[in-house]
Design an enzyme around this catalytic site. Sequence first.
Site, PDB file in Angstrom:
ATOM      1  N   LYS A  28       4.960   2.196  18.847  1.00 32.72           N
ATOM      2  CA  LYS A  28       5.679   0.999  18.374  1.00 32.72           C
ATOM      3  C   LYS A  28       6.493   0.356  19.494  1.00 32.72           C
ATOM      4  O   LYS A  28       6.946  -0.776  19.360  1.00 32.72           O
ATOM      5  CB  LYS A  28       6.634   1.373  17.229  1.00 32.72           C
ATOM      6  CG  LYS A  28       5.965   2.046  16.049  1.00 32.72           C
ATOM      7  CD  LYS A  28       5.363   1.045  15.098  1.00 32.72           C
ATOM      8  CE  LYS A  28       4.665   1.782  13.949  1.00 32.72           C
ATOM      9  NZ  LYS A  28       4.070   0.871  12.974  1.00 32.72           N
TER      10      LYS A  28
ATOM     11  N   ASN B 173       3.550   1.306  -2.972  1.00 32.08           N
ATOM     12  CA  ASN B 173       3.770   2.727  -2.682  1.00 32.08           C
ATOM     13  C   ASN B 173       5.083   3.182  -3.304  1.00 32.08           C
ATOM     14  O   ASN B 173       5.780   2.399  -3.941  1.00 32.08           O
ATOM     15  CB  ASN B 173       3.733   2.986  -1.167  1.00 32.08           C
ATOM     16  CG  ASN B 173       4.809   2.196  -0.445  1.00 32.08           C
ATOM     17  OD1 ASN B 173       5.993   2.402  -0.660  1.00 32.08           O
ATOM     18  ND2 ASN B 173       4.383   1.261   0.404  1.00 32.08           N
TER      19      ASN B 173
ATOM     20  N   PHE C 187      11.140   3.698  11.623  1.00 34.67           N
ATOM     21  CA  PHE C 187      11.119   4.894  10.785  1.00 34.67           C
ATOM     22  C   PHE C 187       9.678   5.396  10.712  1.00 34.67           C
ATOM     23  O   PHE C 187       8.736   4.605  10.823  1.00 34.67           O
ATOM     24  CB  PHE C 187      11.606   4.569   9.358  1.00 34.67           C
ATOM     25  CG  PHE C 187      13.083   4.804   9.166  1.00 34.67           C
ATOM     26  CD1 PHE C 187      14.016   4.019   9.823  1.00 34.67           C
ATOM     27  CD2 PHE C 187      13.540   5.810   8.309  1.00 34.67           C
ATOM     28  CE1 PHE C 187      15.380   4.223   9.643  1.00 34.67           C
ATOM     29  CE2 PHE C 187      14.900   6.026   8.119  1.00 34.67           C
ATOM     30  CZ  PHE C 187      15.828   5.235   8.793  1.00 34.67           C
TER      31      PHE C 187
ATOM     32  N   LYS D 124      -7.548 -12.700 -13.337  1.00 38.16           N
ATOM     33  CA  LYS D 124      -7.630 -11.262 -13.550  1.00 38.16           C
ATOM     34  C   LYS D 124      -9.093 -10.809 -13.463  1.00 38.16           C
ATOM     35  O   LYS D 124      -9.978 -11.439 -14.071  1.00 38.16           O
ATOM     36  CB  LYS D 124      -7.056 -10.917 -14.929  1.00 38.16           C
ATOM     37  CG  LYS D 124      -7.052  -9.438 -15.202  1.00 38.16           C
ATOM     38  CD  LYS D 124      -6.505  -9.107 -16.577  1.00 38.16           C
ATOM     39  CE  LYS D 124      -6.673  -7.621 -16.848  1.00 38.16           C
ATOM     40  NZ  LYS D 124      -6.379  -7.266 -18.221  1.00 38.16           N
TER      41      LYS D 124
ATOM     42  N   ASP E 171      -0.302  -0.797   4.903  1.00 34.51           N
ATOM     43  CA  ASP E 171      -1.129  -0.974   6.101  1.00 34.51           C
ATOM     44  C   ASP E 171      -2.215  -2.005   5.876  1.00 34.51           C
ATOM     45  O   ASP E 171      -2.600  -2.722   6.790  1.00 34.51           O
ATOM     46  CB  ASP E 171      -1.763   0.376   6.486  1.00 34.51           C
ATOM     47  CG  ASP E 171      -0.713   1.347   7.018  1.00 34.51           C
ATOM     48  OD1 ASP E 171       0.223   0.861   7.692  1.00 34.51           O
ATOM     49  OD2 ASP E 171      -0.798   2.557   6.737  1.00 34.51           O
TER      50      ASP E 171
ATOM     51  N   LYS F 274       4.706   8.000  17.483  1.00 31.16           N
ATOM     52  CA  LYS F 274       4.941   6.687  16.846  1.00 31.16           C
ATOM     53  C   LYS F 274       5.955   5.874  17.631  1.00 31.16           C
ATOM     54  O   LYS F 274       5.856   4.661  17.738  1.00 31.16           O
ATOM     55  CB  LYS F 274       5.399   6.890  15.400  1.00 31.16           C
ATOM     56  CG  LYS F 274       5.238   5.649  14.556  1.00 31.16           C
ATOM     57  CD  LYS F 274       5.035   5.950  13.100  1.00 31.16           C
ATOM     58  CE  LYS F 274       3.628   6.429  12.810  1.00 31.16           C
ATOM     59  NZ  LYS F 274       3.389   6.694  11.400  1.00 31.16           N
TER      60      LYS F 274
ATOM     61  N   ASP G 165       1.673  -5.524  12.108  1.00 33.55           N
ATOM     62  CA  ASP G 165       2.743  -4.530  12.257  1.00 33.55           C
ATOM     63  C   ASP G 165       4.037  -5.271  12.622  1.00 33.55           C
ATOM     64  O   ASP G 165       4.190  -5.765  13.739  1.00 33.55           O
ATOM     65  CB  ASP G 165       2.363  -3.514  13.336  1.00 33.55           C
ATOM     66  CG  ASP G 165       3.297  -2.299  13.309  1.00 33.55           C
ATOM     67  OD1 ASP G 165       4.530  -2.503  13.250  1.00 33.55           O
ATOM     68  OD2 ASP G 165       2.782  -1.164  13.324  1.00 33.55           O
ATOM     69  N   ILE G 166       4.957  -5.331  11.666  1.00 31.86           N
ATOM     70  CA  ILE G 166       6.195  -6.111  11.852  1.00 31.86           C
ATOM     71  C   ILE G 166       7.029  -5.512  12.975  1.00 31.86           C
ATOM     72  O   ILE G 166       7.485  -6.205  13.889  1.00 31.86           O
ATOM     73  CB  ILE G 166       7.016  -6.140  10.531  1.00 31.86           C
ATOM     74  CG1 ILE G 166       6.147  -6.671   9.386  1.00 31.86           C
ATOM     75  CG2 ILE G 166       8.266  -6.994  10.701  1.00 31.86           C
ATOM     76  CD1 ILE G 166       6.758  -6.467   8.002  1.00 31.86           C
TER      77      ILE G 166
HETATM   78  O1  C5P Z   1       2.693   2.987  11.370  1.00 34.02           O
HETATM   79  P1  C5P Z   1       3.698   3.333  10.337  1.00 34.02           P
HETATM   80  O2  C5P Z   1       3.533   2.534   9.078  1.00 34.02           O
HETATM   81  O3  C5P Z   1       3.804   4.796  10.046  1.00 34.02           O
HETATM   82  O4  C5P Z   1       5.083   2.913  11.008  1.00 34.02           O
HETATM   83  C1  C5P Z   1       6.282   3.026  10.345  1.00 34.02           C
HETATM   84  C2  C5P Z   1       7.309   2.112  10.951  1.00 34.02           C
HETATM   85  O5  C5P Z   1       6.751   0.838  11.251  1.00 34.02           O
HETATM   86  C3  C5P Z   1       8.417   1.809   9.969  1.00 34.02           C
HETATM   87  O6  C5P Z   1       9.583   1.523  10.712  1.00 34.02           O
HETATM   88  C4  C5P Z   1       7.879   0.577   9.260  1.00 34.02           C
HETATM   89  O7  C5P Z   1       8.937  -0.177   8.659  1.00 34.02           O
HETATM   90  C5  C5P Z   1       7.225  -0.169  10.381  1.00 34.02           C
HETATM   91  N1  C5P Z   1       6.062  -0.979   9.974  1.00 34.02           N
HETATM   92  C6  C5P Z   1       6.137  -2.345  10.051  1.00 34.02           C
HETATM   93  N2  C5P Z   1       5.044  -3.095   9.710  1.00 34.02           N
HETATM   94  C7  C5P Z   1       3.891  -2.526   9.331  1.00 34.02           C
HETATM   95  C8  C5P Z   1       3.804  -1.125   9.249  1.00 34.02           C
HETATM   96  C9  C5P Z   1       4.910  -0.377   9.588  1.00 34.02           C
HETATM   97  O8  C5P Z   1       7.192  -2.890  10.376  1.00 34.02           O
HETATM   98  N3  C5P Z   1       2.853  -3.278   9.013  1.00 34.02           N
END
Ligand code: C5P
Length: 425
Positions: A363, A226, A345, A305, A295, A359, A324-325
């Site tokens: 989270k 991205n 963020f 390839k 995502d 969010k 989701d970290i």
């Molecule tokens: O759900 P979204 O991607 O919008 O969430 C954004 C926040 O979650 C950011 O702080 C991003 O660094 C964190 N994030 C994460 N791991 C993911 C997706 C998002 O840590 N797989």
Amino acid sequence: MSIQANESPESSATGDLAGKHIVLGLSGGIACYKAAELCRALIKAGATVQVVMTEAAAQFITPVTMQALSGRPVYTSQWDQRETNNMAHINLSREADAILIAPCSADFMAKLLHGRADDLLSLMCLARPIDSVPLLLAPAMNREMYAHPATQRNLFQLQADGATVLGVGSGFQACGETGDGRMLEPDQLLDDVIAFFAPKPLAGQRVLITAGPTYEAIDPVRGITNLSSGKMGFAVARAAREAGAEVTLVAGPVSLPTPRGVTRVDVKSAQQMFDAVSARADAATVFIATAAVADWRPAAASVQKIKKDGSGEAPQLAFVENADILAAVAGSTRAQSGALFCVGFAAESHDLLAHAQAKRLKKGVPLLVGNIGPATFGQDDNALLLVDAAGSQELPRAAKLHLARQLVATVAARLPKTLKNHHEN
Ligand code: C5P
């Protein structure tokens, strides 16, 4: 000889060093050529600079050059008649917010260590009010001289005596040898001086930050990523370091320089970022997730390839969701018990407040920072919306570093008492 108009000192009243008066001391060494650039950089950042040079320094660069760049006559002698009381060493050191010796030669360090005072620069350092005028040293010398036990002993003792040693660079040296001992580059020294003056509300904290995009491989030559530049996360890392924290920055694929004093771990994929964060989260007291993590990733990256087969049919890609970290770290026992403060963020395209509030709850973080994705990706400035349980606060559009410093101050103010006392225990 005249000074050209385009060589006149630049000034910036709004710079990071606005209002600071730096006495820049040069001792003898080839790195004096870098002191010219450093002088300019300090002035550009808003400082006023008074240059003091040893006789040896004047063999490497002329006082004329340093006068032109600083906009002030240079002092080289303790017998300088210009001072009405004839005490340049007292007057110069009393005016300074800091004395920065760059380059600081091995010989000059030895002089400082012994409290010798047989020339203006060493005399001024000895005469400085030790509690109110900090002494910053930027050593510069050949690698053997730097590694010599005498030099290392002097460095250690000078720090014990209250000096701040800004470190050295490594690499090719003017003598033709390669190793430690080069003077830091002017931009590095500038960052160190700015950091030196910054308040330290995060002293004792260990801050873990994610930044940049991730890259999810489709095959060995293609992938999904991205437009995140990593600039906001790198600015947050720098601001946290300036605020006194030990900072680890887990960075996706970006080509940004590592902020001074920050430990950087480079990763590519979301899975690698997850692993790198998981391995370090237990040691952290603050986690700030600025990364734009993908995502989804291709269910299976092709080892070879993927080729066009001539059928006109596009390959069918299947995706799986990445972990989701932030949610994982925020859900950990340490975060839940208040031992780890988590900040997320959200990059949105519209309805920022509503999305950021939702969010934050999803989270499970105490503080969520909203920004408009298309308005921040790749930009040097940004605008933030801080959302917590009590409400929201806008940080108007400004340079990312400026916003990062505001965010860091906010985080520091919100740390639970148990964490604030963390480093005192
Ligand atoms: O759900 P979204 O991607 O919008 O969430 C954004 C926040 O979650 C950011 O702080 C991003 O660094 C964190 N994030 C994460 N791991 C993911 C997706 C998002 O840590 N797989």
